[in-house]
Design a protein around this motif. Structure first.
Motif, PDB file in Angstrom:
ATOM      1  N   GLN A   1      15.451   8.649  10.167  1.00 45.57           N
ATOM      2  CA  GLN A   1      14.932   8.316   8.844  1.00 45.57           C
ATOM      3  C   GLN A   1      13.410   8.162   8.850  1.00 45.57           C
ATOM      4  N   ILE A   2      12.859   7.649   9.938  1.00 43.75           N
ATOM      5  CA  ILE A   2      11.399   7.549  10.060  1.00 43.75           C
ATOM      6  C   ILE A   2      10.781   8.939  10.110  1.00 43.75           C
ATOM      7  N   ILE A   3      11.344   9.807  10.944  1.00 44.97           N
ATOM      8  CA  ILE A   3      10.840  11.182  11.065  1.00 44.97           C
ATOM      9  C   ILE A   3      10.941  11.907   9.730  1.00 44.97           C
ATOM     10  N   GLU A   4      12.036  11.674   9.022  1.00 41.45           N
ATOM     11  CA  GLU A   4      12.221  12.311   7.717  1.00 41.45           C
ATOM     12  C   GLU A   4      11.149  11.849   6.729  1.00 41.45           C
ATOM     13  N   GLN A   5      10.859  10.562   6.726  1.00 42.62           N
ATOM     14  CA  GLN A   5       9.833  10.033   5.822  1.00 42.62           C
ATOM     15  C   GLN A   5       8.459  10.618   6.129  1.00 42.62           C
ATOM     16  N   LEU A   6       8.192  10.864   7.402  1.00 38.99           N
ATOM     17  CA  LEU A   6       6.893  11.410   7.804  1.00 38.99           C
ATOM     18  C   LEU A   6       6.775  12.907   7.527  1.00 38.99           C
TER      19      LEU A   6
ATOM     20  N   ALA B   1       0.819  -1.222   0.000  1.00 37.98           N
ATOM     21  CA  ALA B   1       0.000   0.000   0.000  1.00 37.98           C
ATOM     22  C   ALA B   1       0.848   1.266   0.000  1.00 37.98           C
ATOM     23  N   ASN B   2       2.166   1.119  -0.183  1.00 37.07           N
ATOM     24  CA  ASN B   2       3.099   2.259  -0.145  1.00 37.07           C
ATOM     25  C   ASN B   2       3.082   2.965   1.206  1.00 37.07           C
ATOM     26  N   ALA B   3       2.836   2.215   2.256  1.00 36.37           N
ATOM     27  CA  ALA B   3       2.903   2.730   3.617  1.00 36.37           C
ATOM     28  C   ALA B   3       4.255   2.349   4.218  1.00 36.37           C
ATOM     29  N   ILE B   4       4.679   3.080   5.222  1.00 37.57           N
ATOM     30  CA  ILE B   4       6.010   2.899   5.795  1.00 37.57           C
ATOM     31  C   ILE B   4       6.052   1.730   6.777  1.00 37.57           C
ATOM     32  N   VAL B   5       7.094   0.914   6.646  1.00 38.37           N
ATOM     33  CA  VAL B   5       7.396  -0.132   7.619  1.00 38.37           C
ATOM     34  C   VAL B   5       8.805   0.117   8.140  1.00 38.37           C
ATOM     35  N   GLY B   6       8.946   0.182   9.461  1.00 37.27           N
ATOM     36  CA  GLY B   6      10.253   0.301  10.087  1.00 37.27           C
ATOM     37  C   GLY B   6      10.540  -0.962  10.880  1.00 37.27           C
ATOM     38  N   ALA B   7      11.688  -1.582  10.631  1.00 40.41           N
ATOM     39  CA  ALA B   7      12.061  -2.810  11.337  1.00 40.41           C
ATOM     40  C   ALA B   7      13.504  -2.698  11.800  1.00 40.41           C
TER      41      ALA B   7
END
Length: 213
Positions: free
Chosen positions: A171-176, A100-106
């Motif tokens: 990187q998560i914050i940047e993507q958001l 769905a082009n949603a972000i996954v962080g692992a």
């Protein structure tokens, strides 16, 4: 509104989530007109889980309550219990998020769970060093897409080693897109180095301190 789902499982590695959840929940450094966000913990049951640090956390919702939508985020922390079959449902959700082009962080052990499910076979990723995924994920076939870096963001997937929680959070914050660029850089530099100049740069980057932002 973006919903950030944080998956809870026994022996969750507390320190790996600290930077990113603190900022997403407090919103203390968000830019003006940042997209609204809400943080929710999610688990396979409503039973409390105990983290590696001995903290007890109650989940807000169940896996089946997750809304898969572009703009939402699924965060998968490290833990010693990822080989439990009950976690296959959240890995399937991760697959749905990526489609769905949603972000996954692992991070850390969560990368092994993704690897074993084939979700890293065609995507750039990293983990706890070359050879780690082959050792712990028998079905892993993504060696050609492995990037030997602490944290890697590519195609809505953000993976990291156990020692890269700060960069992973950045990187998560940047993507958001919720911090000004100069705020994010000062935030990262301050927590990465502890140098006083970055603390003041962080304060000066905030909307109330710098009306030109």
């Amino acid at each position: 509104m973006a919903t950030i789902y944080v998956y809870l499982l026994e022996t969750l590695a507390d320190w790996e989530l600290g930077y990113v959840t603190a900022e997403l929940n407090s919103k203390r450094f968000f830019k003006k007109a940042a997209p609204p966000t809400v943080l929710k913990t999610v688990s396979a049951s409503k039973e409390p889980i105990q983290t590696m640090g001995g903290m007890t956390i109650m989940p807000d919702c169940l896996i089946e309550d997750i809304m898969v939508a572009e703009g939402n985020v699924l965060l998968l922390p490290g833990a010693d219990t990822w080989n439990d079959a009950r976690h296959s449902a959240i890995i399937e959700k991760a697959h749905e998020f990526l489609k769905a082009n949603a972000i996954v962080g692992a991070i850390c052990g969560a990368t092994a769970a993704l690897a074993n499910a084939g979700l890293l076979d065609q995507r750039q990723h990293t983990s706890n060093g070359p050879g780690f995924l082959e050792m712990v994920a028998p079905a892993y076939q993504g060696q050609h897409f492995y990037v030997d870096q602490p944290s890697v963001a590519a195609d809505n997937l953000i993976t990291a080693s156990s020692t890269a929680s700060l960069l992973w959070a950045k990187q998560i914050i940047e993507q958001l897109d919720i911090f000004y660029t100069n705020t994010l850089e000062a935030w990262y530099d301050y927590f990465n180095t502890g140098e006083e100049k970055y603390f003041y740069a962080l304060l000066e980057s905030l909307p109330d301190s710098n009306p030109k932002n």
